[in-house]
Design an enzyme around this catalytic site. Structure first.
Site, PDB file in Angstrom:
ATOM      1  N   ALA A  57      36.083  34.956  38.562  1.00 33.51           N
ATOM      2  CA  ALA A  57      37.568  35.132  38.412  1.00 33.51           C
ATOM      3  C   ALA A  57      37.783  36.213  39.671  1.00 33.51           C
ATOM      4  O   ALA A  57      36.910  36.860  40.153  1.00 33.51           O
ATOM      5  CB  ALA A  57      37.819  35.957  37.205  1.00 33.51           C
ATOM      6  N   GLY A 108      33.051  33.552  36.145  1.00 33.55           N
ATOM      7  CA  GLY A 108      34.003  32.094  35.837  1.00 33.55           C
ATOM      8  C   GLY A 108      33.550  31.000  36.358  1.00 33.55           C
ATOM      9  O   GLY A 108      33.782  29.714  36.099  1.00 33.55           O
ATOM     10  N   GLU A 164      30.682  29.603  34.274  1.00 31.13           N
ATOM     11  CA  GLU A 164      31.639  29.293  33.263  1.00 31.13           C
ATOM     12  C   GLU A 164      32.050  27.639  33.390  1.00 31.13           C
ATOM     13  O   GLU A 164      32.161  26.835  32.618  1.00 31.13           O
ATOM     14  CB  GLU A 164      32.626  30.085  32.484  1.00 31.13           C
ATOM     15  CG  GLU A 164      32.194  31.376  32.149  1.00 31.13           C
ATOM     16  CD  GLU A 164      33.082  32.355  31.651  1.00 31.13           C
ATOM     17  OE1 GLU A 164      33.848  33.049  32.295  1.00 31.13           O
ATOM     18  OE2 GLU A 164      33.310  32.406  30.437  1.00 31.13           O
ATOM     19  N   GLU A 211      30.144  40.050  34.516  1.00 29.85           N
ATOM     20  CA  GLU A 211      31.449  40.770  33.742  1.00 29.85           C
ATOM     21  C   GLU A 211      31.025  42.006  33.340  1.00 29.85           C
ATOM     22  O   GLU A 211      31.876  43.008  33.271  1.00 29.85           O
ATOM     23  CB  GLU A 211      32.047  39.773  32.773  1.00 29.85           C
ATOM     24  CG  GLU A 211      32.499  38.514  33.547  1.00 29.85           C
ATOM     25  CD  GLU A 211      31.818  37.365  33.670  1.00 29.85           C
ATOM     26  OE1 GLU A 211      30.554  37.625  33.883  1.00 29.85           O
ATOM     27  OE2 GLU A 211      32.256  36.406  33.760  1.00 29.85           O
TER      28      GLU A 211
HETATM   29  N1  COA Z   1      37.428  37.916  43.607  1.00 28.47           N
HETATM   30  C1  COA Z   1      38.216  38.023  44.381  1.00 28.47           C
HETATM   31  N2  COA Z   1      37.779  38.132  45.639  1.00 28.47           N
HETATM   32  C2  COA Z   1      36.269  37.932  45.749  1.00 28.47           C
HETATM   33  C3  COA Z   1      35.512  37.565  44.789  1.00 28.47           C
HETATM   34  C4  COA Z   1      36.361  37.667  43.419  1.00 28.47           C
HETATM   35  N3  COA Z   1      35.466  37.454  42.090  1.00 28.47           N
HETATM   36  N4  COA Z   1      34.255  37.499  45.265  1.00 28.47           N
HETATM   37  C5  COA Z   1      34.464  37.709  46.444  1.00 28.47           C
HETATM   38  N5  COA Z   1      35.500  37.823  47.092  1.00 28.47           N
HETATM   39  C6  COA Z   1      36.029  37.768  48.426  1.00 28.47           C
HETATM   40  C7  COA Z   1      35.642  39.377  48.959  1.00 28.47           C
HETATM   41  O1  COA Z   1      36.540  40.136  48.630  1.00 28.47           O
HETATM   42  C8  COA Z   1      35.557  38.994  50.492  1.00 28.47           C
HETATM   43  O2  COA Z   1      36.794  39.017  51.034  1.00 28.47           O
HETATM   44  P1  COA Z   1      37.249  39.646  52.171  1.00 28.47           P
HETATM   45  O3  COA Z   1      36.497  39.046  53.234  1.00 28.47           O
HETATM   46  O4  COA Z   1      38.763  39.319  52.347  1.00 28.47           O
HETATM   47  O5  COA Z   1      36.995  41.182  52.270  1.00 28.47           O
HETATM   48  C9  COA Z   1      35.041  37.581  50.567  1.00 28.47           C
HETATM   49  O6  COA Z   1      35.214  37.264  49.122  1.00 28.47           O
HETATM   50  C10 COA Z   1      33.612  37.654  50.886  1.00 28.47           C
HETATM   51  O7  COA Z   1      33.024  38.180  49.831  1.00 28.47           O
HETATM   52  P2  COA Z   1      31.759  39.329  50.134  1.00 28.47           P
HETATM   53  O8  COA Z   1      31.625  40.261  49.144  1.00 28.47           O
HETATM   54  O9  COA Z   1      32.224  40.102  51.706  1.00 28.47           O
HETATM   55  O10 COA Z   1      30.597  38.479  50.294  1.00 28.47           O
HETATM   56  P3  COA Z   1      29.127  38.977  49.957  1.00 28.47           P
HETATM   57  O11 COA Z   1      28.254  37.838  50.714  1.00 28.47           O
HETATM   58  O12 COA Z   1      28.787  40.349  50.690  1.00 28.47           O
HETATM   59  O13 COA Z   1      28.764  38.994  48.523  1.00 28.47           O
HETATM   60  C11 COA Z   1      29.205  38.343  46.290  1.00 28.47           C
HETATM   61  C12 COA Z   1      29.004  37.945  47.803  1.00 28.47           C
HETATM   62  C13 COA Z   1      29.468  37.369  45.529  1.00 28.47           C
HETATM   63  C14 COA Z   1      27.891  39.004  45.653  1.00 28.47           C
HETATM   64  C15 COA Z   1      30.391  39.304  46.015  1.00 28.47           C
HETATM   65  O14 COA Z   1      31.410  38.651  46.641  1.00 28.47           O
HETATM   66  C16 COA Z   1      30.718  39.985  44.612  1.00 28.47           C
HETATM   67  O15 COA Z   1      29.843  40.456  43.822  1.00 28.47           O
HETATM   68  N6  COA Z   1      31.906  39.238  44.153  1.00 28.47           N
HETATM   69  C17 COA Z   1      32.489  39.551  42.967  1.00 28.47           C
HETATM   70  C18 COA Z   1      31.737  38.607  41.817  1.00 28.47           C
HETATM   71  C19 COA Z   1      32.238  39.195  40.218  1.00 28.47           C
HETATM   72  O16 COA Z   1      32.018  40.101  39.864  1.00 28.47           O
HETATM   73  N7  COA Z   1      32.570  37.911  39.945  1.00 28.47           N
HETATM   74  C20 COA Z   1      33.030  37.859  38.336  1.00 28.47           C
HETATM   75  C21 COA Z   1      34.279  38.385  38.229  1.00 28.47           C
HETATM   76  S1  COA Z   1      34.925  38.726  36.515  1.00 28.47           S
END
Ligand code: COA
Length: 247
Positions: free
Chosen positions: A71, A116, A119, A139
């Protein structure tokens, strides 16, 4: 083996046809294909498109280094109970729309497949993954839980023990473990997840469409039914299908 014939782009979701297979690609790679309301609405539109309706099987995949990181977390602060209710009546219906497609569906996963995203992959009939794919339901760390069918489907697909382990701990799982746990049909050779998904979807595409659509519903129904009801559903479906022919 993929061709780009009949390619159509709708911003954050791309649709292309590969023979009888429609390939839907989440195409928001700069945000790791985070499932914003906008993207989910585009995915809903893609599911209703002429390309998908005419296809005999559907592949769902993600562009770049993620299937999807889940999400769009930037939208979460605005999620009041009223907004969440409206969400499930709107773009949030996309997960069930994928699950309810009459055609067989295959998720082709590489990179992050979180929240998501996981999911969405679970809403597909089959899943294949690149060896580097990473699955998880983070989550709990945000004070919420998977709310797009992930809890129900994970319990059904892999049992409550793994569901507790992944959902309560928020831990990540590699493709090899997801395969061992029965959540993947195959771990592909590196980078071959989409080609392999299209190959499997092409095999599935030749199966009689009505039998496939009925079997999909029966499998879902069987998971919920008593033995007696399950057998009854099977017999009724068999009787309805017999002599419909191989079309
Ligand atoms: N929602 C919105 N933006 C997201 C995202 C999400 N779930 N996951 C990643 N992004 C964005 C980041 O903000 C970043 O944007 P930016 O470059 O404009 O700052 C870009 O995608 C790249 O992500 P980044 O975090 O820099 O990559 P990473 O390789 O360091 O880390 C993850 C990857 C997946 C571990 C990390 O992005 C993360 O933990 N994301 C959230 C996952 C999450 O909690 N999902 C469930 C939501 S209910």
């Amino acid at each position: 083996m993929s061709t780009t014939a009949d390619a159509a782009t709708r911003g954050t979701v791309e649709i292309r046809r590969d023979g009888d297979v429609a390939v839907l690609t989440l195409a928001r790679p700069a945000k790791l294909n985070a499932l914003s309301t906008y993207l989910e609405n585009e995915l809903l539109g893609a599911l209703r498109s002429a390309e998908v309706r005419a296809a005999r099987a559907v592949v769902v995949t993600g562009a770049g280094r993620a299937f999807s990181a889940g999400a769009d977390v930037t939208e979460l602060p605005a999620m009041t109970p009223e907004a969440i209710d409206a969400y499930y009546r709107g773009s949030g219906a996309v997960y069930e729309a994928v699950a309810d497609l009459p055609q067989p569906t295959v998720a082709a996963v590489a990179g992050y497949c979180l929240g998501g995203g996981f999911e969405l992959a679970l809403a597909c009939d089959l899943r294949v993954a690149d060896p580097g794919a990473v699955f998880g339901l983070p989550e709990i760390g945000l004070g919420i839980l998977p709310g797009s069918g992930g809890v129900h489907r994970l319990v059904r697909a892999a049992g409550p023990a793994l569901a507790r382990d992944l959902i309560l701990r928020g831990r990540r799982m590699e493709a090899s473990e997801a395969f061992r746990r029965g959540l993947l049909t195959e771990v592909t050779e590196p980078g071959r997840q989409v080609d392999r998904a299209v190959e499997i979807a092409t095999e599935l595409a030749v199966a009689p469409a009505l039998a496939v659509a009925t079997a999909k519903q029966l499998i879902d129904g069987a998971a919920e039914a008593s033995r007696e009801t399950g057998l009854l559903l099977e017999r009724l479906a068999y009787a309805a299908l017999n002599r419909t022919g191989p079309t």
